[in-house]
Scaffold this motif. Structure first.
Motif, PDB file in Angstrom:
ATOM      1  N   ASN A 170      -4.046 -51.752   7.660  1.00 14.97           N
ATOM      2  CA  ASN A 170      -2.966 -51.773   8.643  1.00 14.97           C
ATOM      3  C   ASN A 170      -1.780 -52.642   8.233  1.00 14.97           C
ATOM      4  O   ASN A 170      -0.737 -52.596   8.879  1.00 14.97           O
ATOM      5  CB  ASN A 170      -3.496 -52.255   9.999  1.00 14.97           C
ATOM      6  CG  ASN A 170      -4.090 -51.121  10.803  1.00 14.97           C
ATOM      7  OD1 ASN A 170      -3.369 -50.278  11.328  1.00 14.97           O
ATOM      8  ND2 ASN A 170      -5.416 -51.080  10.857  1.00 14.97           N
ATOM      9  N   LYS A 203      -4.784 -42.921   8.007  1.00 18.58           N
ATOM     10  CA  LYS A 203      -3.796 -41.837   8.057  1.00 18.58           C
ATOM     11  C   LYS A 203      -4.378 -40.603   8.746  1.00 18.58           C
ATOM     12  O   LYS A 203      -3.728 -39.971   9.569  1.00 18.58           O
ATOM     13  CB  LYS A 203      -3.351 -41.465   6.636  1.00 18.58           C
ATOM     14  CG  LYS A 203      -2.329 -42.441   6.045  1.00 18.58           C
ATOM     15  CD  LYS A 203      -1.729 -41.858   4.767  1.00 18.58           C
ATOM     16  CE  LYS A 203      -1.018 -42.893   3.931  1.00 18.58           C
ATOM     17  NZ  LYS A 203       0.210 -43.403   4.555  1.00 18.58           N
ATOM     18  N   ASN A 205      -6.790 -40.503  10.948  1.00 14.64           N
ATOM     19  CA  ASN A 205      -6.936 -40.754  12.384  1.00 14.64           C
ATOM     20  C   ASN A 205      -5.605 -40.627  13.106  1.00 14.64           C
ATOM     21  O   ASN A 205      -5.523 -40.050  14.191  1.00 14.64           O
ATOM     22  CB  ASN A 205      -7.512 -42.154  12.634  1.00 14.64           C
ATOM     23  CG  ASN A 205      -8.974 -42.224  12.223  1.00 14.64           C
ATOM     24  OD1 ASN A 205      -9.619 -41.184  12.038  1.00 14.64           O
ATOM     25  ND2 ASN A 205      -9.481 -43.438  12.064  1.00 14.64           N
ATOM     26  N   ALA A 206      -4.549 -41.178  12.468  1.00 16.58           N
ATOM     27  CA  ALA A 206      -3.229 -41.121  13.087  1.00 16.58           C
ATOM     28  C   ALA A 206      -2.779 -39.670  13.226  1.00 16.58           C
ATOM     29  O   ALA A 206      -2.275 -39.257  14.281  1.00 16.58           O
ATOM     30  CB  ALA A 206      -2.235 -41.911  12.235  1.00 16.58           C
ATOM     31  N   GLU A 210      -2.064 -37.483  16.624  1.00 18.83           N
ATOM     32  CA  GLU A 210      -0.772 -36.841  16.834  1.00 18.83           C
ATOM     33  C   GLU A 210      -0.957 -35.372  17.218  1.00 18.83           C
ATOM     34  O   GLU A 210      -0.362 -34.878  18.166  1.00 18.83           O
ATOM     35  CB  GLU A 210       0.021 -36.943  15.529  1.00 18.83           C
ATOM     36  CG  GLU A 210       1.534 -36.906  15.716  1.00 18.83           C
ATOM     37  CD  GLU A 210       2.218 -37.213  14.390  1.00 18.83           C
ATOM     38  OE1 GLU A 210       2.693 -36.278  13.730  1.00 18.83           O
ATOM     39  OE2 GLU A 210       2.228 -38.406  13.998  1.00 18.83           O
TER      40      GLU A 210
END
Lengths: 221, 221
Positions: A170, A203, A205-206, A210
């Motif tokens: 992070n 990435k 998970n993000a 989204e």
């Protein structure tokens, strides 16, 4: 039993229950050295202790102290690679289930915590390990995160390692700019692959979050 | 340090802190009898234990076990006037700071509590004494109050005695009608005077409270 005999409960407050004294009593034993049957030599300092307590608290002490002592050393066990202050604090923990006051709670400082984590791993003290892992999680910062990650790896601190990997992923560019990261890359090169995996997971998970959000917006219930 | 380097705190939850295992580890020692160096004979039952633990937990065990043992009894200490089950539960408390599960919390029954109170007094175990006193306070009833008062007196349980006297004074005629009261009057006759004092105090307090209330009514602010 008729109604008149139903007892009213006592009106006076109950006697106050004192805290358990088991740790305090064993702590006195360590402090006085009464009936001690083993001496540790650490960093040139001699410390007296009790095999019975050590062996029931740590399987590593059990193995170490159950083996017949070599002749001529008069019950003295020499330990390498541990500081006297760290070993003394660890002994206090073994006898009392708490760290000594000067190293407990907010007073537990990060370098001491790192040494105690290594000691907890070496002597297999599960609760002390967790206390140290929690402290290092709470004290996580960019400057030291990579060093802490290497420490977690070297001392099999799996929970701490997980938190470190997440933190590094992070704060990747900031952490990569530290000396600690360079050092970690040399001392535990395979950790770089684990950091990459953590970044990739992040990435993914993000992206997934989204997409789910888009779906929610596209097809409202 | 610039704003960008202020570290975000870790997002993952801290590793869970397990409970202290000191009592559990010493409990295992008692259960297995490993390296035991004293044997108690109680009610014909033999129980193995560790002088180191007993002497640091109870000054009475310290005095009992520090005296040189008489020849020929092979480290066996015979105890009179205590039941095997009570002594076993007390040993568990000495090693673990808790009563064994079958006698703890709601499962602790009044007769066992009475025996344990006597054992706590005999071996000077302050916290076990308070646990028993609290249980007997909570279990107070007309039928048994006088007997419990006598027990408190005989075992120097001052908090319990205070609660008993208050309870007896508040339920005087009911308690005086029980066999327990007759028995108490014979075994500890001087307690009758203390009950009388408690009744007198009760009356005085009631009278005083009444007068204060009258004053309040007579002269409102």
């Amino acid at each position: 039993r008729n109604a008149a005999s139903i007892p009213p409960s006592p009106r006076l407050p109950l006697p106050e229950l004192p805290p358990p004294q088991l740790g305090a009593h064993l702590g006195e034993l360590l402090e006085t050295g009464r009936d001690a049957d083993v001496t540790f030599e650490v960093d040139g300092e001699m410390m007296r202790a009790h095999k019975l307590i050590l062996t029931c608290r740590s399987p590593v002490f059990h193995a170490l102290l159950s083996a017949p002592m070599r002749e001529g050393n008069e019950g003295v066990v020499r330990l390498q690679d541990i500081k006297a202050e760290v070993f003394r604090a660890m002994l206090h923990f073994v006898y009392t289930a708490n760290l000594p006051e000067e190293h407990s709670g907010d007073r537990l400082e990060v370098p001491m915590t790192q040494h105690l984590l290594a000691a907890a791993d070496r002597f297999n003290l599960a609760r002390l390990r967790t206390i140290c892992e929690r402290k290092l999680c709470e004290s996580m910062e960019v400057e030291t995160a990579a060093t802490t990650l290497a420490l977690a790896e070297q001392n099999r601190a799996l929970d701490l390692k997980r938190v470190c990997l997440d933190f590094v992923a992070n704060n990747l560019s900031e952490v990569m700019a530290t000396d600690g990261f360079t050092h970690m890359s040399h001392s535990c090169p395979h950790l770089q692959a684990e950091v990459l995996r953590a970044v990739a997971d992040l990435k993914n998970n993000a992206k997934q979050a989204e997409e789910e959000e888009e779906e929610d917006t596209a097809a409202p219930a």
